[in-house]
Design a protein around this motif. Structure first.
Motif, PDB file in Angstrom:
ATOM      1  N   ASN A   8       0.902  -1.391  -0.043  1.00  0.00           N
ATOM      2  CA  ASN A   8       0.336   0.295  -0.132  1.00  0.00           C
ATOM      3  C   ASN A   8       0.293   1.342   0.389  1.00  0.00           C
ATOM      4  N   PHE A   9       0.457   1.929  -0.746  1.00  0.00           N
ATOM      5  CA  PHE A   9       1.741   2.907  -1.763  1.00  0.00           C
ATOM      6  C   PHE A   9       1.247   4.226  -0.097  1.00  0.00           C
ATOM      7  N   ASN A  10       0.513   4.179   0.254  1.00  0.00           N
ATOM      8  CA  ASN A  10      -0.392   5.291   1.310  1.00  0.00           C
ATOM      9  C   ASN A  10       0.392   5.046   2.346  1.00  0.00           C
ATOM     10  N   THR A  11       0.549   3.704   2.633  1.00  0.00           N
ATOM     11  CA  THR A  11       1.275   2.974   4.066  1.00  0.00           C
ATOM     12  C   THR A  11       2.222   3.322   4.469  1.00  0.00           C
ATOM     13  N   LEU A  12       3.342   2.888   3.292  1.00  0.00           N
ATOM     14  CA  LEU A  12       4.411   3.532   3.071  1.00  0.00           C
ATOM     15  C   LEU A  12       4.848   4.548   3.064  1.00  0.00           C
ATOM     16  N   MET A  13       4.390   5.752   2.694  1.00  0.00           N
ATOM     17  CA  MET A  13       4.779   6.980   2.946  1.00  0.00           C
ATOM     18  C   MET A  13       4.277   7.922   4.502  1.00  0.00           C
ATOM     19  N   ASP A  14       3.573   6.445   4.916  1.00  0.00           N
ATOM     20  CA  ASP A  14       3.274   7.236   6.818  1.00  0.00           C
ATOM     21  C   ASP A  14       4.376   6.431   7.323  1.00  0.00           C
ATOM     22  N   ASN A  15       4.130   5.254   6.684  1.00  0.00           N
ATOM     23  CA  ASN A  15       5.573   4.457   8.065  1.00  0.00           C
ATOM     24  C   ASN A  15       6.821   4.337   7.172  1.00  0.00           C
ATOM     25  N   CYS A  16       8.032   5.445   6.640  1.00  0.00           N
ATOM     26  CA  CYS A  16       8.737   5.609   5.799  1.00  0.00           C
ATOM     27  C   CYS A  16       9.224   6.160   5.686  1.00  0.00           C
ATOM     28  N   LYS A  17      10.307   6.750   6.073  1.00  0.00           N
ATOM     29  CA  LYS A  17      10.748   8.562   6.425  1.00  0.00           C
ATOM     30  C   LYS A  17      10.816   8.595   5.037  1.00  0.00           C
ATOM     31  N   TYR A  18      11.796   7.682   4.926  1.00  0.00           N
ATOM     32  CA  TYR A  18      13.169   7.919   3.350  1.00  0.00           C
ATOM     33  C   TYR A  18      12.277   7.661   2.788  1.00  0.00           C
ATOM     34  N   PHE A  19      10.966   7.207   2.711  1.00  0.00           N
ATOM     35  CA  PHE A  19      10.001   6.195   1.257  1.00  0.00           C
ATOM     36  C   PHE A  19       9.619   7.810   1.433  1.00  0.00           C
ATOM     37  N   SER A  20       9.146   8.280   1.777  1.00  0.00           N
ATOM     38  CA  SER A  20       8.735   9.598   2.015  1.00  0.00           C
ATOM     39  C   SER A  20       8.802  10.957   1.466  1.00  0.00           C
ATOM     40  N   ASP A  21      10.604  11.231   2.025  1.00  0.00           N
ATOM     41  CA  ASP A  21      10.877  11.637   1.502  1.00  0.00           C
ATOM     42  C   ASP A  21      11.040  11.446  -0.321  1.00  0.00           C
ATOM     43  N   PHE A  22      11.930  10.655  -0.222  1.00  0.00           N
ATOM     44  CA  PHE A  22      12.338  10.263  -1.928  1.00  0.00           C
ATOM     45  C   PHE A  22      10.952  11.056  -2.254  1.00  0.00           C
ATOM     46  N   ILE A  23       9.694  10.265  -2.364  1.00  0.00           N
ATOM     47  CA  ILE A  23       8.535  10.038  -3.090  1.00  0.00           C
ATOM     48  C   ILE A  23       7.968  12.066  -3.497  1.00  0.00           C
ATOM     49  N   TYR A  24       8.290  12.460  -2.020  1.00  0.00           N
ATOM     50  CA  TYR A  24       8.299  14.588  -2.458  1.00  0.00           C
ATOM     51  C   TYR A  24       9.180  14.956  -3.299  1.00  0.00           C
ATOM     52  N   ARG A  25      10.699  14.818  -2.931  1.00  0.00           N
ATOM     53  CA  ARG A  25      11.831  14.984  -3.845  1.00  0.00           C
ATOM     54  C   ARG A  25      11.109  14.553  -5.355  1.00  0.00           C
ATOM     55  N   PHE A  26      10.862  13.104  -5.598  1.00  0.00           N
ATOM     56  CA  PHE A  26      10.642  12.642  -7.126  1.00  0.00           C
ATOM     57  C   PHE A  26       9.506  13.251  -7.391  1.00  0.00           C
ATOM     58  N   ASN A  27       8.795  13.791  -6.828  1.00  0.00           N
ATOM     59  CA  ASN A  27       7.260  14.432  -7.299  1.00  0.00           C
ATOM     60  C   ASN A  27       8.315  16.350  -7.664  1.00  0.00           C
ATOM     61  N   GLY A  28       8.857  16.722  -7.050  1.00  0.00           N
ATOM     62  CA  GLY A  28       9.563  18.213  -7.322  1.00  0.00           C
ATOM     63  C   GLY A  28      10.547  18.020  -8.348  1.00  0.00           C
ATOM     64  N   PHE A  29      11.194  16.652  -9.055  1.00  0.00           N
ATOM     65  CA  PHE A  29      11.407  16.852 -10.201  1.00  0.00           C
ATOM     66  C   PHE A  29      10.132  16.959 -11.314  1.00  0.00           C
ATOM     67  N   ILE A  30       9.487  15.719 -11.523  1.00  0.00           N
ATOM     68  CA  ILE A  30       8.307  15.732 -12.528  1.00  0.00           C
ATOM     69  C   ILE A  30       7.980  16.775 -12.306  1.00  0.00           C
ATOM     70  N   GLU A  31       7.395  18.006 -11.175  1.00  0.00           N
ATOM     71  CA  GLU A  31       6.590  18.856 -11.777  1.00  0.00           C
ATOM     72  C   GLU A  31       8.074  19.810 -12.625  1.00  0.00           C
ATOM     73  N   LYS A  32       9.329  19.630 -12.565  1.00  0.00           N
ATOM     74  CA  LYS A  32      10.423  20.358 -13.064  1.00  0.00           C
ATOM     75  C   LYS A  32       9.145  20.377 -14.706  1.00  0.00           C
TER      76      LYS A  32
END
Length: 190
Positions: A164-188
């Motif tokens: 579950n993607f959202n569970t990973l976001m809630d329970n694993c900080k390095y994964f949620s940090d990565f997704i935040y940075r990845f979304n920033g790359f996509i937006e650029k």
């Protein structure tokens, strides 16, 4: 949009491909360096292969997936992985983003322990911080040792398809940090 995936083993890149494709429907995730395993990922020869695949597939972003193989406070291992990323990011014209699994990729399986329990018919308790478990692969193997189907890292691609993607976001900080940075790359890029 094409996103390249580079990892220590084809199982790792396929695992993340399965996970990310569920959430990012309009992105094509392409495995790069399919026949590279373990420490081969660090070699100069691998750099040349990566450059060739990068030029052939032309990804807009390249995700470098590595295991830290240590706890997150291990400054020596962190510096080794950061240097790897700096070196290899130049090969892909600095279009890379780093996904560093702490301790190993299996920390994400522990982050969604309900999924793991369901698949292996075990009853592991939720772990407050899966990155604090040394050798999570061994932890999961031991937990399923007496079950019908013992955990094996070759199961990761199908397991990551179930996470579950959202569970990973809630329970694993390095994964949620990565997704935040990845979304920033996509937006650029968009």
């Amino acid at each position: 949009m094409i996103v390249g995936l580079v990892g220590e083993a084809p199982n790792d890149t396929q695992s993340f491909k399965n996970l990310l494709e569920k959430f990012y429907k309009n992105i094509s995730f392409e495995q790069l360096l399919n026949d590279v395993h373990g420490s081969q990922i660090d070699s100069q020869k691998t750099k040349r292969f990566l450059r060739n695949e990068y030029e052939l597939k032309k990804p807009e972003i390249v995700i470098f997936i590595r295991d830290l193989d240590a706890l997150e406070n291990d400054v020596v291992q962190l510096e080794i992985r950061k240097q790897y990323f700096r070196d290899f990011n130049t090969v892909v014209n600095k279009k890379g983003i780093y996904l560093l699994n702490v301790f190993e990729i299996e920390a994400l399986l522990i982050a969604d322990i309900d999924c793991f329990n369901r698949v292996y018919n075990v009853n592991l308790l939720k772990v407050p911080d899966p990155t604090k478990i040394k050798e999570p692969k061994e932890f999961l193997t031991l937990a399923t040792k007496k079950t019908v189907a013992s955990y094996n890292e070759s199961h990761n691609p199908s397991l990551f398809n179930e996470l579950n993607f959202n569970t990973l976001m809630d329970n694993c900080k390095y994964f949620s940090d990565f997704i935040y940075r990845f979304n920033g790359f996509i937006e650029k890029i968009r």
